[in-house]
Motif scaffolding. Structure first.
Motif, PDB file in Angstrom:
ATOM      1  N   ILE A   1      44.745  35.297  47.606  1.00 56.35           N
ATOM      2  CA  ILE A   1      44.315  36.568  48.219  1.00 56.35           C
ATOM      3  C   ILE A   1      43.818  36.315  49.635  1.00 56.35           C
ATOM      4  O   ILE A   1      44.180  37.017  50.577  1.00 56.35           O
TER       5      ILE A   1
ATOM      6  N   THR B   1      44.432  32.244  42.411  1.00 62.43           N
ATOM      7  CA  THR B   1      44.538  33.645  42.855  1.00 62.43           C
ATOM      8  C   THR B   1      43.507  33.936  43.942  1.00 62.43           C
ATOM      9  O   THR B   1      43.809  34.644  44.903  1.00 62.43           O
ATOM     10  N   SER B   2      42.296  33.384  43.805  1.00 65.98           N
ATOM     11  CA  SER B   2      41.261  33.618  44.822  1.00 65.98           C
ATOM     12  C   SER B   2      41.725  33.094  46.180  1.00 65.98           C
ATOM     13  O   SER B   2      41.535  33.742  47.207  1.00 65.98           O
TER      14      SER B   2
ATOM     15  N   GLY C   1      44.882  36.890  36.665  1.00 69.96           N
ATOM     16  CA  GLY C   1      44.442  35.818  37.557  1.00 69.96           C
ATOM     17  C   GLY C   1      43.100  36.061  38.207  1.00 69.96           C
ATOM     18  O   GLY C   1      42.622  35.243  38.975  1.00 69.96           O
ATOM     19  N   GLY C   2      42.476  37.206  37.940  1.00 67.10           N
ATOM     20  CA  GLY C   2      41.224  37.514  38.637  1.00 67.10           C
ATOM     21  C   GLY C   2      41.531  38.134  39.981  1.00 67.10           C
ATOM     22  O   GLY C   2      41.504  37.485  41.009  1.00 67.10           O
ATOM     23  N   ILE C   3      41.852  39.428  39.978  1.00 65.62           N
ATOM     24  CA  ILE C   3      42.381  40.053  41.191  1.00 65.62           C
ATOM     25  C   ILE C   3      41.305  40.447  42.181  1.00 65.62           C
ATOM     26  O   ILE C   3      41.602  40.758  43.333  1.00 65.62           O
ATOM     27  N   LEU C   4      40.062  40.501  41.729  1.00 62.21           N
ATOM     28  CA  LEU C   4      38.964  40.820  42.635  1.00 62.21           C
ATOM     29  C   LEU C   4      37.975  39.660  42.628  1.00 62.21           C
ATOM     30  O   LEU C   4      37.874  38.925  41.640  1.00 62.21           O
TER      31      LEU C   4
ATOM     32  N   LYS D   1      39.929  29.097  41.957  1.00 60.79           N
ATOM     33  CA  LYS D   1      41.101  29.716  41.309  1.00 60.79           C
ATOM     34  C   LYS D   1      42.228  29.922  42.324  1.00 60.79           C
ATOM     35  O   LYS D   1      41.991  30.339  43.461  1.00 60.79           O
TER      36      LYS D   1
ATOM     37  N   PRO E   1      47.838  40.834  43.180  1.00 60.56           N
ATOM     38  CA  PRO E   1      48.206  39.783  42.224  1.00 60.56           C
ATOM     39  C   PRO E   1      48.129  40.250  40.775  1.00 60.56           C
ATOM     40  O   PRO E   1      47.653  41.344  40.492  1.00 60.56           O
ATOM     41  N   GLN E   2      48.539  39.362  39.884  1.00 61.04           N
ATOM     42  CA  GLN E   2      48.466  39.658  38.446  1.00 61.04           C
ATOM     43  C   GLN E   2      47.027  39.818  38.005  1.00 61.04           C
ATOM     44  O   GLN E   2      46.163  39.071  38.433  1.00 61.04           O
TER      45      GLN E   2
END
Lengths: 261, 254
Positions: free
Chosen positions: B154, B150-151, A89-92, B148, A85-86
């Motif tokens: 994933i 994105t969380s 956005g907080g990828i981890l 979030k 992801p971007q």
């Protein structure tokens, strides 16, 4: 046979959604696209044209209103996809260290997952960051960990959403190298990027999208001589291709270009 | 031992300065010496009560009520928070009502709890646990609902189950909100326990000791018990703070 096939894709957001508009917003209206196995395809376009939405639809994170998306002849939910992801956005996951973040992608026993994760980190030459938490890592290293996680998942398709976003030159260089390595391994990938030169360096073809509802303004094959490497960044051939894309984007900004198809 | 002394040194120095100032006020007769006794008399009463086991029963009673209220309140608060987060209709119905109740001073609910549960420790515990549930469920539910995008994305792409998403993503991301609630309830619960012990006819507890000391004008004892309550409150906050630092170090350092 096409690896990824998108046909008649329609995606509309209702009024008051993320776009904060009073009316509903149509991002895609009977959009069609396909790519072959082993291709690296770049997607560029103006802000808000739907690049990230397209990535999310292919990844199965969002659902289209109608149309079909197939990967290896299956739906996105049935396919293993390596999603990066971007960065913004907080990828981890901040509560997991690097090796745990990568192991998260794997099912099965924790010890095996961590062993696999260590292997993935070593491949990228960043095993010394194994115990570090995301707040201890630079943007570039976080992206590499995210790429390692996607790779460990064993996907048939990689989706990179703006991997160079907010990265300085050095960190961009690290990420570019990692993607070049994936390219050499004949990975199939879709790369969304505002960094046109990186997209041209890495990709076999570039899709230029128009403003919403997004259509394909240009489908540009990228024929650079020889094997791709970082040194090609400054080659005349790369600059010519980048120039064509830049002109197309500028044409869209001036409303001279509407759609190719 | 040297390390411990070095750690306590700044703390002890500050306490020493406060005691000196207190002694100065007392010695210079700057205030009513009946209502403001010397630090020596307070400290000697303090050690006498604590180490002479005079208030052991009351101390244990208060700590027991505190422990039970916090445990029961935390468990049910978190469970309610998860339920509210999971069912949107429940969340939209209950959240504004719970928010209203949170604005009512808990002490205003004494008479109601007294009528329902009668005199005694059960009322103390019930009221304190109720406040815990209220003050924990709301931040927990909000934290879970604000995971979030994105969380979640994933976890979806990596084919995680709904249970995995709840425990390994949503709850983890809601931990900072949970600890905000915990810090609030830790202090609030102690206040409620002490106050209910003072005014709801408790048979034992530090609150009862406080009221008894004030009725018998045992002022050094009054001060000494206040100090003990203060130590309990401070230690509780310190404990929550340390657990928070170790559990969500990643949040405080982001």
């Amino acid at each position: 046979m096409n690896l990824v096939s998108i046909d008649g894709l329609v995606k509309t957001y209702p009024a008051g959604n993320a776009n904060r508009t009073d009316a509903s917003v149509t991002v895609f209206d009977r959009f069609a696209f396909s790519m072959k196995k082993g291709e690296f395809v770049g997607i560029v376009g103006p802000n808000g044209c739907g690049k990230t939405t397209l990535v999310k639809l292919i990844a199965g994170i969002e659902q289209p209103n109608s149309g079909s998306i197939s990967i290896f002849g299956k739906s996105p939910e049935e396919t293993r996809i390596g999603y990066v992801p971007q960065h913004t956005g907080g990828i981890l996951y901040p509560w997991l260290n690097a090796v745990e973040n990568i192991a998260f992608a794997m099912a099965g026993h924790e010890t095996e997952a961590k062993a696999g994760a260590m292997g993935a980190l070593s491949e990228l030459g960043i095993s010394h960051y194994a115990d570090s938490f995301p707040y201890q890592l630079s943007g570039g290293i976080k992206q590499l960990v995210s790429i390692a996680r996607a790779k460990l998942f064993g996907p048939g398709l990689f989706l990179f959403d703006e991997p160079f976003n907010s990265l300085d030159y050095h960190n961009s260089f690290l990420v570019e190298n990692a993607l070049l390595k994936l390219r050499k391994e004949n990975a199939t990938a879709l790369l969304v990027s505002h960094d046109i030169q990186s997209a041209v360096l890495l990709c076999d073809k570039i899709l230029v999208l128009t403003k919403k509802p997004a259509r394909i303004a240009m489908l540009l094959p990228v024929n650079l001589p020889g094997e791709r490497s970082i040194d090609m960044r400054f080659s005349p051939e790369l600059n010519i291709v980048s120039g064509k894309i830049f002109n197309a984007l500028q044409g869209m900004a001036d409303d001279r270009i509407v759609a190719l198809a | 031992m040297t390390g411990l002394l070095r750690l306590l040194k700044p703390f002890l120095l500050r306490i020493g300065l406060v005691l000196l100032a207190w002694q100065a006020v007392f010695s210079l007769l700057l205030t009513n010496t009946l209502l403001f006794p010397s630090p020596l008399s307070v400290l000697s009463r303090f050690f006498e009560l604590l180490f002479g086991m005079q208030i052991l029963g009351s101390l244990l009673s208060t700590l027991f009520k505190l422990g039970v209220s916090l445990s029961v309140g935390s468990v049910f608060g978190i469970l309610l928070g998860v339920a509210l987060a999971h069912w949107t209709l429940l969340y939209e119905t209950v959240f504004p009502i719970a928010d209203f109740f949170r604005s009512i001073p808990a002490t205003a609910l004494f008479p109601l709890f007294l009528l329902v549960f009668g005199l005694g420790d059960v009322t103390n515990i019930a009221l304190s646990a109720w406040v815990c549930i209220l003050y924990l469920s709301l931040p927990v539910s909000k934290g879970l609902r604000e995971t979030k995008e994105t969380s979640l994305a994933i976890a979806i792409v990596f084919k995680k189950s709904n249970l995995d998403i709840l425990f390994k993503v949503k709850l983890m991301e809601a931990l900072p909100a949970l600890f905000i609630g915990l810090r609030t309830v830790a202090s609030l619960t102690l206040v409620l326990i002490i106050v209910t012990e003072m005014f709801i006819g408790a048979s034992s507890g530090l609150g009862k000791e406080l009221i008894d000391a004030s009725y018998t004008y045992d002022i050094p004892k009054l001060y000494a018990i206040i100090m003990i309550v203060g130590i309990i409150g401070y230690s509780l906050n310190l404990l929550v703070s340390e657990i928070e630092k170790k559990t969500i170090h990643w949040h405080t350092k982001q």
